[in-house]
Design a protein around this motif. Structure first.
Motif, PDB file in Angstrom:
ATOM      1  N   ASN A 137       0.830  -1.216   0.000  1.00  0.00           N
ATOM      2  CA  ASN A 137       0.000   0.000   0.000  1.00  0.00           C
ATOM      3  C   ASN A 137       0.861   1.262   0.000  1.00  0.00           C
ATOM      4  O   ASN A 137       0.484   2.262  -0.604  1.00  0.00           O
ATOM      5  N   ASP A 138       2.028   1.218   0.659  1.00  0.00           N
ATOM      6  CA  ASP A 138       2.946   2.352   0.619  1.00  0.00           C
ATOM      7  C   ASP A 138       3.485   2.569  -0.793  1.00  0.00           C
ATOM      8  O   ASP A 138       3.633   3.709  -1.244  1.00  0.00           O
ATOM      9  N   ILE A 139       3.772   1.476  -1.481  1.00  0.00           N
ATOM     10  CA  ILE A 139       4.246   1.560  -2.873  1.00  0.00           C
ATOM     11  C   ILE A 139       3.149   2.168  -3.747  1.00  0.00           C
ATOM     12  O   ILE A 139       3.417   3.029  -4.582  1.00  0.00           O
ATOM     13  N   TRP A 140       1.901   1.727  -3.555  1.00  0.00           N
ATOM     14  CA  TRP A 140       0.790   2.277  -4.327  1.00  0.00           C
ATOM     15  C   TRP A 140       0.619   3.773  -4.072  1.00  0.00           C
ATOM     16  O   TRP A 140       0.397   4.543  -5.020  1.00  0.00           O
ATOM     17  N   GLU A 141       0.705   4.197  -2.821  1.00  0.00           N
ATOM     18  CA  GLU A 141       0.552   5.619  -2.505  1.00  0.00           C
ATOM     19  C   GLU A 141       1.642   6.450  -3.169  1.00  0.00           C
ATOM     20  O   GLU A 141       1.368   7.518  -3.721  1.00  0.00           O
ATOM     21  N   ARG A 142       2.877   5.963  -3.113  1.00  0.00           N
ATOM     22  CA  ARG A 142       3.980   6.675  -3.765  1.00  0.00           C
ATOM     23  C   ARG A 142       3.787   6.699  -5.276  1.00  0.00           C
ATOM     24  O   ARG A 142       4.008   7.717  -5.926  1.00  0.00           O
ATOM     25  N   PHE A 143       3.351   5.587  -5.844  1.00  0.00           N
ATOM     26  CA  PHE A 143       3.121   5.478  -7.281  1.00  0.00           C
ATOM     27  C   PHE A 143       2.052   6.468  -7.746  1.00  0.00           C
ATOM     28  O   PHE A 143       2.247   7.205  -8.716  1.00  0.00           O
ATOM     29  N   ILE A 144       0.930   6.517  -7.052  1.00  0.00           N
ATOM     30  CA  ILE A 144      -0.150   7.442  -7.418  1.00  0.00           C
ATOM     31  C   ILE A 144       0.303   8.884  -7.240  1.00  0.00           C
ATOM     32  O   ILE A 144       0.006   9.752  -8.075  1.00  0.00           O
ATOM     33  N   SER A 145       1.060   9.160  -6.197  1.00  0.00           N
ATOM     34  CA  SER A 145       1.588  10.509  -5.985  1.00  0.00           C
ATOM     35  C   SER A 145       2.510  10.920  -7.134  1.00  0.00           C
ATOM     36  O   SER A 145       2.432  12.058  -7.619  1.00  0.00           O
ATOM     37  N   LEU A 146       3.367  10.016  -7.573  1.00  0.00           N
ATOM     38  CA  LEU A 146       4.259  10.313  -8.701  1.00  0.00           C
ATOM     39  C   LEU A 146       3.473  10.527  -9.986  1.00  0.00           C
ATOM     40  O   LEU A 146       3.807  11.406 -10.788  1.00  0.00           O
ATOM     41  N   LEU A 147       2.433   9.724 -10.199  1.00  0.00           N
ATOM     42  CA  LEU A 147       1.603   9.905 -11.394  1.00  0.00           C
ATOM     43  C   LEU A 147       0.904  11.265 -11.388  1.00  0.00           C
ATOM     44  O   LEU A 147       0.833  11.934 -12.422  1.00  0.00           O
ATOM     45  N   ARG A 148       0.401  11.666 -10.241  1.00  0.00           N
ATOM     46  CA  ARG A 148      -0.301  12.951 -10.150  1.00  0.00           C
ATOM     47  C   ARG A 148       0.628  14.130 -10.409  1.00  0.00           C
ATOM     48  O   ARG A 148       0.176  15.185 -10.842  1.00  0.00           O
ATOM     49  N   ASP A 149       1.922  13.954 -10.132  1.00  0.00           N
ATOM     50  CA  ASP A 149       2.897  15.028 -10.350  1.00  0.00           C
ATOM     51  C   ASP A 149       3.396  15.102 -11.791  1.00  0.00           C
ATOM     52  O   ASP A 149       4.108  16.035 -12.146  1.00  0.00           O
ATOM     53  N   GLU A 150       3.033  14.131 -12.621  1.00  0.00           N
ATOM     54  CA  GLU A 150       3.482  14.121 -14.015  1.00  0.00           C
ATOM     55  C   GLU A 150       2.813  15.256 -14.801  1.00  0.00           C
ATOM     56  O   GLU A 150       1.635  15.551 -14.584  1.00  0.00           O
ATOM     57  N   PRO A 151       3.573  15.877 -15.721  1.00  0.00           N
ATOM     58  CA  PRO A 151       2.956  16.918 -16.553  1.00  0.00           C
ATOM     59  C   PRO A 151       1.906  16.303 -17.485  1.00  0.00           C
ATOM     60  O   PRO A 151       2.126  15.242 -18.057  1.00  0.00           O
ATOM     61  N   GLY A 152       0.786  16.942 -17.586  1.00  0.00           N
ATOM     62  CA  GLY A 152      -0.283  16.455 -18.450  1.00  0.00           C
ATOM     63  C   GLY A 152      -1.285  15.568 -17.739  1.00  0.00           C
ATOM     64  O   GLY A 152      -2.315  15.213 -18.301  1.00  0.00           O
ATOM     65  N   MET A 153      -1.017  15.228 -16.488  1.00  0.00           N
ATOM     66  CA  MET A 153      -1.923  14.366 -15.729  1.00  0.00           C
ATOM     67  C   MET A 153      -2.986  15.221 -15.058  1.00  0.00           C
ATOM     68  O   MET A 153      -2.682  16.205 -14.387  1.00  0.00           O
ATOM     69  N   ILE A 154      -4.232  14.856 -15.254  1.00  0.00           N
ATOM     70  CA  ILE A 154      -5.333  15.574 -14.636  1.00  0.00           C
ATOM     71  C   ILE A 154      -5.773  14.872 -13.355  1.00  0.00           C
ATOM     72  O   ILE A 154      -5.928  15.504 -12.314  1.00  0.00           O
ATOM     73  N   GLN A 155      -5.955  13.547 -13.433  1.00  0.00           N
ATOM     74  CA  GLN A 155      -6.394  12.783 -12.267  1.00  0.00           C
ATOM     75  C   GLN A 155      -5.823  11.377 -12.347  1.00  0.00           C
ATOM     76  O   GLN A 155      -5.740  10.797 -13.429  1.00  0.00           O
ATOM     77  N   ALA A 156      -5.430  10.819 -11.202  1.00  0.00           N
ATOM     78  CA  ALA A 156      -4.935   9.448 -11.116  1.00  0.00           C
ATOM     79  C   ALA A 156      -5.441   8.825  -9.829  1.00  0.00           C
ATOM     80  O   ALA A 156      -5.337   9.422  -8.764  1.00  0.00           O
ATOM     81  N   GLU A 157      -6.022   7.635  -9.943  1.00  0.00           N
ATOM     82  CA  GLU A 157      -6.483   6.917  -8.771  1.00  0.00           C
ATOM     83  C   GLU A 157      -6.480   5.426  -9.066  1.00  0.00           C
ATOM     84  O   GLU A 157      -6.423   5.013 -10.220  1.00  0.00           O
ATOM     85  N   TRP A 158      -6.520   4.628  -7.992  1.00  0.00           N
ATOM     86  CA  TRP A 158      -6.601   3.189  -8.172  1.00  0.00           C
ATOM     87  C   TRP A 158      -7.704   2.633  -7.287  1.00  0.00           C
ATOM     88  O   TRP A 158      -7.983   3.155  -6.228  1.00  0.00           O
ATOM     89  N   LYS A 159      -8.335   1.594  -7.807  1.00  0.00           N
ATOM     90  CA  LYS A 159      -9.422   0.933  -7.092  1.00  0.00           C
ATOM     91  C   LYS A 159      -9.266  -0.564  -7.270  1.00  0.00           C
ATOM     92  O   LYS A 159      -8.818  -1.028  -8.317  1.00  0.00           O
ATOM     93  N   LYS A 160      -9.664  -1.303  -6.252  1.00  0.00           N
ATOM     94  CA  LYS A 160      -9.683  -2.758  -6.361  1.00  0.00           C
ATOM     95  C   LYS A 160     -11.104  -3.195  -6.665  1.00  0.00           C
ATOM     96  O   LYS A 160     -12.042  -2.791  -5.989  1.00  0.00           O
ATOM     97  N   SER A 161     -11.244  -4.021  -7.674  1.00  0.00           N
ATOM     98  CA  SER A 161     -12.532  -4.591  -8.027  1.00  0.00           C
ATOM     99  C   SER A 161     -12.352  -6.097  -8.131  1.00  0.00           C
ATOM    100  O   SER A 161     -11.548  -6.566  -8.953  1.00  0.00           O
ATOM    101  N   ALA A 162     -13.048  -6.851  -7.307  1.00  0.00           N
ATOM    102  CA  ALA A 162     -12.926  -8.314  -7.238  1.00  0.00           C
ATOM    103  C   ALA A 162     -11.487  -8.727  -6.926  1.00  0.00           C
ATOM    104  O   ALA A 162     -11.000  -9.737  -7.421  1.00  0.00           O
ATOM    105  N   GLY A 163     -10.797  -7.913  -6.122  1.00  0.00           N
ATOM    106  CA  GLY A 163      -9.434  -8.227  -5.719  1.00  0.00           C
ATOM    107  C   GLY A 163      -8.376  -7.870  -6.744  1.00  0.00           C
ATOM    108  O   GLY A 163      -7.201  -8.116  -6.525  1.00  0.00           O
ATOM    109  N   ILE A 164      -8.771  -7.296  -7.868  1.00  0.00           N
ATOM    110  CA  ILE A 164      -7.834  -6.925  -8.927  1.00  0.00           C
ATOM    111  C   ILE A 164      -7.680  -5.410  -8.934  1.00  0.00           C
ATOM    112  O   ILE A 164      -8.678  -4.687  -9.029  1.00  0.00           O
ATOM    113  N   PRO A 165      -6.444  -4.897  -8.827  1.00  0.00           N
ATOM    114  CA  PRO A 165      -6.249  -3.441  -8.804  1.00  0.00           C
ATOM    115  C   PRO A 165      -6.325  -2.833 -10.207  1.00  0.00           C
ATOM    116  O   PRO A 165      -5.679  -3.311 -11.141  1.00  0.00           O
TER     117      PRO A 165
END
Length: 104
Positions: A4-32
């Motif tokens: 979960n720490d890796i995911w938080e860092r990953f999403i934070s890095l994605l949000r800081d990318e130029p051209g990125m408007i929104q980034a999020e992750w969700k688990k559906s049926a255990g699949i991220p």
């Protein structure tokens, strides 16, 4: 190490990318799933951005990442993305196995 720490860092890095408007992750049926909204329209550019941020988030960890395209609609992209531990021996058990880590 918590994934979960890796995911938080990953999403934070994605949000800081130029051209990125929104980034999020969700688990559906255990699949991220990774939901991205970006101004980029080229699939290869988006996938390169994902892999670059995943590599930075995993730096110093013994993890791999897998990203599979699911769908896109206008500027929203959906990927199945996961971080996983490689399936290989990481220590010597002393049983003289043929795939022992000492033989690398």
């Amino acid at each position: 190490m918590d994934v979960n720490d890796i995911w938080e860092r990953f999403i934070s890095l994605l949000r800081d990318e130029p051209g990125m408007i929104q980034a999020e992750w969700k688990k559906s049926a255990g699949i991220p799933f990774l939901y991205l909204t970006t101004i980029k329209t080229d699939r290869h550019e988006v996938e390169h951005m994902i892999m670059k941020c995943a590599a930075r988030a995993m730096r110093g960890k013994r993890l791999n990442a897998e990203t599979v395209f699911v769908r896109s609609h206008h500027k929203q992209w959906v990927y199945r993305h996961r971080f996983y531990v490689p399936l290989e021996k990481m220590f010597c058990c002393g049983n003289l196995c043929s795939d022992c880590i000492r033989f690398r």
